[in-house]
Scaffold this motif. Structure first.
Motif, PDB file in Angstrom:
ATOM      1  N   UNK A 149      68.818  12.874 -74.132  1.00 30.45           N
ATOM      2  CA  UNK A 149      69.887  13.865 -74.149  1.00 30.45           C
ATOM      3  C   UNK A 149      70.470  13.927 -75.560  1.00 30.45           C
ATOM      4  N   UNK A 150      70.417  15.116 -76.167  1.00 31.61           N
ATOM      5  CA  UNK A 150      70.872  15.291 -77.538  1.00 31.61           C
ATOM      6  C   UNK A 150      71.828  16.489 -77.618  1.00 31.61           C
ATOM      7  N   UNK A 151      72.867  16.419 -78.461  1.00 32.03           N
ATOM      8  CA  UNK A 151      73.289  15.211 -79.167  1.00 32.03           C
ATOM      9  C   UNK A 151      73.934  14.228 -78.207  1.00 32.03           C
ATOM     10  N   UNK A 152      74.070  12.993 -78.666  1.00 32.50           N
ATOM     11  CA  UNK A 152      74.689  11.977 -77.834  1.00 32.50           C
ATOM     12  C   UNK A 152      76.195  12.245 -77.694  1.00 32.50           C
ATOM     13  N   UNK A 153      76.787  11.621 -76.715  1.00 32.52           N
ATOM     14  CA  UNK A 153      78.229  11.766 -76.532  1.00 32.52           C
ATOM     15  C   UNK A 153      78.625  12.176 -75.123  1.00 32.52           C
ATOM     16  N   UNK A 154      77.644  12.587 -74.305  1.00 30.71           N
ATOM     17  CA  UNK A 154      77.997  13.053 -72.965  1.00 30.71           C
ATOM     18  C   UNK A 154      78.566  11.915 -72.113  1.00 30.71           C
ATOM     19  N   UNK A 155      78.130  10.671 -72.345  1.00 30.88           N
ATOM     20  CA  UNK A 155      78.658   9.554 -71.558  1.00 30.88           C
ATOM     21  C   UNK A 155      80.145   9.331 -71.826  1.00 30.88           C
ATOM     22  N   UNK A 156      80.579   9.561 -73.071  1.00 33.44           N
ATOM     23  CA  UNK A 156      82.001   9.427 -73.371  1.00 33.44           C
ATOM     24  C   UNK A 156      82.807  10.482 -72.622  1.00 33.44           C
ATOM     25  N   UNK A 157      82.286  11.715 -72.570  1.00 34.61           N
ATOM     26  CA  UNK A 157      82.959  12.768 -71.810  1.00 34.61           C
ATOM     27  C   UNK A 157      82.998  12.413 -70.329  1.00 34.61           C
ATOM     28  N   UNK A 158      81.894  11.892 -69.802  1.00 33.57           N
ATOM     29  CA  UNK A 158      81.835  11.481 -68.404  1.00 33.57           C
ATOM     30  C   UNK A 158      82.857  10.387 -68.110  1.00 33.57           C
ATOM     31  N   UNK A 159      83.024   9.452 -69.058  1.00 26.53           N
ATOM     32  CA  UNK A 159      83.996   8.370 -68.870  1.00 26.53           C
ATOM     33  C   UNK A 159      85.417   8.912 -68.816  1.00 26.53           C
ATOM     34  N   UNK A 160      85.716   9.925 -69.630  1.00 24.65           N
ATOM     35  CA  UNK A 160      87.053  10.522 -69.599  1.00 24.65           C
ATOM     36  C   UNK A 160      87.307  11.222 -68.259  1.00 24.65           C
ATOM     37  N   UNK A 161      86.279  11.871 -67.740  1.00 23.18           N
ATOM     38  CA  UNK A 161      86.421  12.542 -66.448  1.00 23.18           C
ATOM     39  C   UNK A 161      86.660  11.512 -65.346  1.00 23.18           C
ATOM     40  N   UNK A 162      85.930  10.404 -65.376  1.00 24.38           N
ATOM     41  CA  UNK A 162      86.156   9.356 -64.362  1.00 24.38           C
ATOM     42  C   UNK A 162      87.562   8.767 -64.478  1.00 24.38           C
ATOM     43  N   UNK A 163      88.031   8.560 -65.718  1.00 28.79           N
ATOM     44  CA  UNK A 163      89.364   7.996 -65.904  1.00 28.79           C
ATOM     45  C   UNK A 163      90.436   8.906 -65.297  1.00 28.79           C
ATOM     46  N   UNK A 164      90.209  10.211 -65.336  1.00 30.44           N
ATOM     47  CA  UNK A 164      91.195  11.170 -64.828  1.00 30.44           C
ATOM     48  C   UNK A 164      91.035  11.425 -63.329  1.00 30.44           C
ATOM     49  N   UNK A 165      89.772  11.465 -62.861  1.00 33.00           N
ATOM     50  CA  UNK A 165      89.520  11.941 -61.500  1.00 33.00           C
ATOM     51  C   UNK A 165      88.916  10.882 -60.575  1.00 33.00           C
ATOM     52  N   UNK A 166      88.572   9.715 -61.140  1.00 32.48           N
ATOM     53  CA  UNK A 166      88.022   8.642 -60.328  1.00 32.48           C
ATOM     54  C   UNK A 166      86.605   8.928 -59.872  1.00 32.48           C
TER      55      UNK A 166
END
Length: 310
Positions: A149-166
């Motif tokens: 998956x390019x560019x990298x960084x989607x996991x950081x976005x996914x982590x922010x979504x989990x932090x907000x929505x569980x």
């Protein structure tokens, strides 16, 4: 279990500490190359695919990588072990650029392996890792090594979504409708208060649907940030497609039981390293973005395509 790095702390407060990479497959689509070389070690230009995935995991906050392998497939993990003899030879000959490359993989993060004795599917492979997790780990990342998956960084976005929505957060790509039958496809709905329109709520999943039956064109892209509840769900599902334990079935069970599941739609590029065609495209894409190889490759490709067109 093989530990290849010991100085990384496993108790840093992060969205996830452990990343799982399922790598137990035989790589049959790459035979005869994979007769002796694991598919995950085939180089994308000059870097094995497994190292690219490990680097993505490390950059996203993981400090431990657990590679799920099959019996006798030790070479994938061995790539992350220091080779002091090679390093000393490179240093003595002044090849510092190559020395830096060789040292990169062992220094990324702590690497361990878990053996999947039988090839019982992705869900089974993920389930094999549960006993290796610390008791306080509430979520794990799963990165499929065939998906680049390019560019990298989607996991950081996914982590922010989990932090907000569980719950659990998955990565999706928007594919042409006539290609949906090759993927696991999400049934989604908009999230009313989402600032990012690429964050969607998952209401269901369909594995490789016919084009007319696909609930959307959003397909799974090999990146998962899973709540620890996934392991309980994996114990409660039966064998699905192909007689295997399917991760999608466990996620579908969580959705049915009210567990929040969202996707982040990745608008970049996704290459499939699991087949020769996708692998070649990934190598070309990587090489073109390289200062070392890009300019000359671009010139050669332009000339070569002129010959093809004439």
């Amino acid at each position: 279990m093989v530990c290849c790095m010991t100085d990384a702390s496993s108790h840093i407060d992060k969205p996830f500490r452990t990343a799982i990479v399922p790598a137990a497959g035989m790589g049959t689509r790459f035979l005869p190359a994979t007769k002796t070389v694991p598919k995950e070690l085939l180089p994308v230009v000059d870097t094995p695919g497994i190292e690219l995935v490990a680097g993505e995991a490390a950059d996203s906050g993981a400090n431990r990588l657990i590679i799920v392998t099959s019996p006798g497939k030790d070479g994938v993990v061995a790539h992350f072990v220091e080779d002091l003899v090679l390093e000393s030879k490179l240093e003595a000959s002044g090849k510092h650029h190559l020395l830096e490359k060789v040292r990169k993989a062992p220094g990324l993060l702590q690497v361990e392996s878990v053996v999947q004795v039988e090839p019982l599917g992705l869900g089974h492979a993920v389930g094999c890792v549960e006993s290796a997790l610390d008791d306080d780990e509430e979520a794990v990342a799963v990165l499929l090594p065939d998906d680049l998956v390019m560019p990298q960084g989607v996991l950081e976005t996914m982590a922010r979504v989990r932090a907000k929505r569980g719950g659990s957060v998955l990565c999706a790509i928007d594919v042409p409708k006539d290609q949906v039958s090759a993927y696991g496809v999400f049934e989604v709905e908009k999230v009313p208060d989402a600032v990012n329109p690429d964050v969607l709520k998952v209401t269901g999943m369909v594995e490789k649907p016919a084009m007319e039956d696909a609930p959307s064109t959003y397909a799974a892209a090999g990146r998962y940030l899973l709540d620890r509840a996934i392991f309980d769900a994996l114990r409660r599902i039966g064998r699905g497609a192909g007689g295997e334990l399917q991760l999608t079935d466990a996620i579908a069970l969580l959705i049915e039981e009210g567990h929040p599941v969202h996707v982040v739609v990745h608008r970049g590029t996704r290459h499939d390293l699991g087949n020769p065609g996708g692998y070649l495209r990934a190598a070309v894409d990587f090489a073109l973005s390289s200062d070392e190889y890009g300019p000359s490759l671009r010139d050669w490709l332009a000339e070569r395509l002129k010959q093809t067109d004439s």
